[in-house]
Motif scaffolding. Structure first.
Motif, PDB file in Angstrom:
ATOM      1  N   ILE A  82       0.838  -1.199   0.000  1.00  9.73           N
ATOM      2  CA  ILE A  82       0.000   0.000   0.000  1.00  9.73           C
ATOM      3  C   ILE A  82       0.870   1.246   0.000  1.00  9.73           C
ATOM      4  O   ILE A  82       1.837   1.332   0.762  1.00  9.73           O
ATOM      5  N   GLU A  83       0.564   2.178  -0.894  1.00  7.89           N
ATOM      6  CA  GLU A  83       1.213   3.492  -0.863  1.00  7.89           C
ATOM      7  C   GLU A  83       0.087   4.508  -0.771  1.00  7.89           C
ATOM      8  O   GLU A  83      -0.715   4.620  -1.689  1.00  7.89           O
ATOM      9  N   GLY A  84       0.015   5.225   0.351  1.00  2.00           N
ATOM     10  CA  GLY A  84      -1.106   6.136   0.536  1.00  2.00           C
ATOM     11  C   GLY A  84      -0.677   7.561   0.845  1.00  2.00           C
ATOM     12  O   GLY A  84       0.511   7.843   1.014  1.00  2.00           O
ATOM     13  N   ASP A  85      -1.680   8.438   0.923  1.00  2.00           N
ATOM     14  CA  ASP A  85      -1.377   9.850   1.165  1.00  2.00           C
ATOM     15  C   ASP A  85      -1.789  10.288   2.574  1.00  2.00           C
ATOM     16  O   ASP A  85      -1.876  11.470   2.876  1.00  2.00           O
ATOM     17  N   GLY A  86      -2.049   9.313   3.459  1.00  2.00           N
ATOM     18  CA  GLY A  86      -2.406   9.639   4.841  1.00  2.00           C
ATOM     19  C   GLY A  86      -1.170   9.784   5.716  1.00  2.00           C
ATOM     20  O   GLY A  86      -0.058   9.971   5.205  1.00  2.00           O
ATOM     21  N   ALA A  87      -1.361   9.693   7.037  1.00  2.00           N
ATOM     22  CA  ALA A  87      -0.238   9.787   7.969  1.00  2.00           C
ATOM     23  C   ALA A  87       0.740   8.635   7.757  1.00  2.00           C
ATOM     24  O   ALA A  87       1.925   8.744   8.003  1.00  2.00           O
ATOM     25  N   VAL A  88       0.195   7.502   7.250  1.00  2.00           N
ATOM     26  CA  VAL A  88       1.019   6.346   6.917  1.00  2.00           C
ATOM     27  C   VAL A  88       1.321   6.398   5.421  1.00  2.00           C
ATOM     28  O   VAL A  88       0.418   6.607   4.611  1.00  2.00           O
ATOM     29  N   LYS A  89       2.589   6.244   5.057  1.00  2.00           N
ATOM     30  CA  LYS A  89       2.968   6.362   3.647  1.00  2.00           C
ATOM     31  C   LYS A  89       3.013   5.011   2.955  1.00  2.00           C
ATOM     32  O   LYS A  89       2.769   4.908   1.761  1.00  2.00           O
ATOM     33  N   LYS A  90       3.392   3.992   3.728  1.00  2.00           N
ATOM     34  CA  LYS A  90       3.615   2.692   3.083  1.00  2.00           C
ATOM     35  C   LYS A  90       3.308   1.552   4.051  1.00  2.00           C
ATOM     36  O   LYS A  90       3.622   1.643   5.234  1.00  2.00           O
ATOM     37  N   ILE A  91       2.685   0.512   3.532  1.00  2.00           N
ATOM     38  CA  ILE A  91       2.471  -0.708   4.322  1.00  2.00           C
ATOM     39  C   ILE A  91       2.833  -1.904   3.435  1.00  2.00           C
ATOM     40  O   ILE A  91       2.448  -1.955   2.269  1.00  2.00           O
ATOM     41  N   ALA A 110       3.335   6.644  13.438  1.00  2.00           N
ATOM     42  CA  ALA A 110       2.319   7.607  12.986  1.00  2.00           C
ATOM     43  C   ALA A 110       1.089   7.598  13.902  1.00  2.00           C
ATOM     44  O   ALA A 110       0.791   6.600  14.557  1.00  2.00           O
ATOM     45  N   SER A 111       0.409   8.734  13.954  1.00  2.00           N
ATOM     46  CA  SER A 111      -0.884   8.784  14.630  1.00  2.00           C
ATOM     47  C   SER A 111      -1.783   9.725  13.838  1.00  2.00           C
ATOM     48  O   SER A 111      -1.295  10.593  13.112  1.00  2.00           O
ATOM     49  N   TRP A 112      -3.070   9.552  13.945  1.00  2.00           N
ATOM     50  CA  TRP A 112      -4.013  10.350  13.170  1.00  2.00           C
ATOM     51  C   TRP A 112      -5.356  10.397  13.867  1.00  2.00           C
ATOM     52  O   TRP A 112      -5.608   9.638  14.799  1.00  2.00           O
ATOM     53  N   GLU A 113      -6.193  11.278  13.370  1.00  2.00           N
ATOM     54  CA  GLU A 113      -7.535  11.447  13.931  1.00  2.00           C
ATOM     55  C   GLU A 113      -8.484  10.496  13.225  1.00  2.00           C
ATOM     56  O   GLU A 113      -8.320  10.202  12.052  1.00  2.00           O
ATOM     57  N   GLY A 114      -9.498  10.047  13.951  1.00  2.00           N
ATOM     58  CA  GLY A 114     -10.576   9.286  13.311  1.00  2.00           C
ATOM     59  C   GLY A 114     -10.292   7.807  13.193  1.00  2.00           C
ATOM     60  O   GLY A 114      -9.458   7.255  13.897  1.00  2.00           O
ATOM     61  N   LYS A 115     -11.019   7.186  12.253  1.00  2.00           N
ATOM     62  CA  LYS A 115     -10.984   5.734  12.113  1.00  2.00           C
ATOM     63  C   LYS A 115      -9.617   5.226  11.661  1.00  2.00           C
ATOM     64  O   LYS A 115      -8.826   5.980  11.084  1.00  2.00           O
ATOM     65  N   ILE A 116      -9.398   3.927  11.901  1.00  2.00           N
ATOM     66  CA  ILE A 116      -8.094   3.332  11.579  1.00  2.00           C
ATOM     67  C   ILE A 116      -7.730   3.482  10.099  1.00  2.00           C
ATOM     68  O   ILE A 116      -6.621   3.833   9.749  1.00  2.00           O
ATOM     69  N   TYR A 117      -8.699   3.226   9.193  1.00  2.00           N
ATOM     70  CA  TYR A 117      -8.365   3.268   7.760  1.00  2.00           C
ATOM     71  C   TYR A 117      -7.943   4.652   7.296  1.00  2.00           C
ATOM     72  O   TYR A 117      -7.297   4.806   6.261  1.00  2.00           O
ATOM     73  N   LYS A 118      -8.308   5.694   8.062  1.00  2.00           N
ATOM     74  CA  LYS A 118      -7.929   7.064   7.696  1.00  2.00           C
ATOM     75  C   LYS A 118      -6.402   7.227   7.647  1.00  2.00           C
ATOM     76  O   LYS A 118      -5.889   8.134   6.991  1.00  2.00           O
ATOM     77  N   GLY A 121      -5.221   6.713   4.054  1.00  2.00           N
ATOM     78  CA  GLY A 121      -5.762   7.634   3.057  1.00  2.00           C
ATOM     79  C   GLY A 121      -6.077   6.929   1.756  1.00  2.00           C
ATOM     80  O   GLY A 121      -6.530   5.792   1.745  1.00  2.00           O
ATOM     81  N   LYS A 122      -5.810   7.620   0.636  1.00  2.00           N
ATOM     82  CA  LYS A 122      -6.035   7.002  -0.667  1.00  2.00           C
ATOM     83  C   LYS A 122      -4.710   6.901  -1.417  1.00  2.00           C
ATOM     84  O   LYS A 122      -3.740   7.552  -1.039  1.00  2.00           O
ATOM     85  N   GLY A 123      -4.697   6.088  -2.451  1.00  2.00           N
ATOM     86  CA  GLY A 123      -3.451   5.890  -3.197  1.00  2.00           C
ATOM     87  C   GLY A 123      -3.527   4.641  -4.040  1.00  2.00           C
ATOM     88  O   GLY A 123      -4.484   4.448  -4.776  1.00  2.00           O
ATOM     89  N   ILE A 124      -2.509   3.785  -3.898  1.00  2.00           N
ATOM     90  CA  ILE A 124      -2.420   2.573  -4.724  1.00  2.00           C
ATOM     91  C   ILE A 124      -2.359   1.347  -3.817  1.00  2.00           C
ATOM     92  O   ILE A 124      -1.661   1.352  -2.802  1.00  2.00           O
TER      93      ILE A 124
END
Ligand SMILES: [Zn+2]
Length: 304
Positions: A82-91, A110-118, A121-124
């Motif tokens: 996973i490559e996303g645009d949220g607080a997490v960049k890569k999984i 990383a930490s972020w507000e709201g639900k875990i999937y947030k 974010g979105k990406g590939i």
């Protein structure tokens, strides 16, 4: 001297388990799984924040659920990238059909507000299938939307394989008490070919009318036998396989040497000159591999 024997009764280790089977009446294949102990192990190795542990746990369980389709292929590995645009960049998450799993998440704190999937974010989202017998890798990537991992995986399956599948992945943790373990539960129902519309309706009815979180918790809790009975009362269930999920890293010196080869001789010798030895740490299990000057010279001699 008096012998002083002490007997310590170890609490039985709660296992991370999975159950695979089929429901012949509905013509569906299923896989139920949970992870907790494995996540504690990964958290301790990688110093994960509690949210990262939950998000990585969901991704690892997702990779494992995708092995449902590969039960005939022994020792097959599924990887999710996973490559996303949220607080997490890569999984990165890997799971083999026999239960061995591993993964990393970047950044790990990383930490972020709201639900875990947030967090992602979105990406590939890319799914890689490693066929261990033929050493082939099959990859396909889809757009990852800002929705839960389970939803992303359902979309991936309907796009890439054009089959009906129902996936649910739920993580539980206490953000006020980050030392408590994170638990992740998941299910995967795959509709097999030649299934009638009525059978699919019955399955969707079952999923929507049942509290799936309670259902899964019961399966993996004390009421495992009761629950199986209940499932059996609604539909006849055939359990094909059950087993445990565990942390498994397949790194070895040979693989690390290949990393050195891909860096190239000039680059490797330059690092050697600066640091006198080369130290590479496996990002999954944190095992250290140290190469001295002699090792490096020998390696590149063998290669040439
Ligand atoms: Zn490793």
């Amino acid at each position: 001297m008096k012998e002083n024997k002490e007997y310590i009764i170890m609490p039985q280790r709660e296992k991370d388990i999975f159950v695979r089977g089929i429901i012949p009446d509905l013509n569906v294949r299923f896989l139920f799984a949970n992870i907790k102990e494995t996540l504690i192990e990964i958290r301790n190795l990688q110093n994960l924040s509690i949210q990262c542990e939950a998000l990585l746990g969901e991704t690892i369980l997702g990779a494992f659920l995708l092995t449902t389709r590969e039960i005939k292929q022994e020792h097959e590995v599924i990887g999710i990238h996973i490559e996303g645009d949220g607080a997490v960049k890569k999984i990165l998450a890997f799971a083999s059909s026999f239960g061995g799993v591993r993964g990393i998440i970047v950044p790990e704190d990383a930490s972020w507000e709201g639900k875990i999937y947030k967090g992602k974010g979105k990406g590939i989202l890319q799914v890689n299938k490693f066929k261990l017998n033929s050493k082939k890798v099959y990859s396909s990537a889809v757009e990852m939307r800002d929705v839960p991992i389970a939803k992303n995986l359902e979309e991936y399956i309907s796009k890439s394989d054009q089959i009906n599948a129902f996936i649910g992945i739920y993580s539980f943790y206490d953000s006020n008490n980050p030392l408590l373990p994170v638990e992740v539960y998941g299910y995967f129902f795959e509709v097999l070919p030649d299934t009638k519309i009525e059978q699919i309706d019955k399955l969707t009815n079952f999923i929507y009318k049942t509290d799936m979180i309670e259902f899964l918790k019961n399966i993996f809790g004390e009421q495992i036998y009761e629950q199986k009975k209940e499932l059996k009362q609604q539909f006849s269930v055939r359990i094909l396989q059950s087993g445990s999920i565990f942390f498994y890293c397949d790194c070895n010196a040979g693989k690390i040497e290949n990393v050195l080869f891909t860096l190239g001789k000039d680059e490797v010798f330059q690092i050697l000159e600066e640091q006198k030895q080369i130290e590479i740490t496996c990002e999954f299990c944190k095992k250290k591999y140290i190469f001295t000057e002699n090792d490096i010279i020998r390696l590149f001699k063998e290669k040439e």
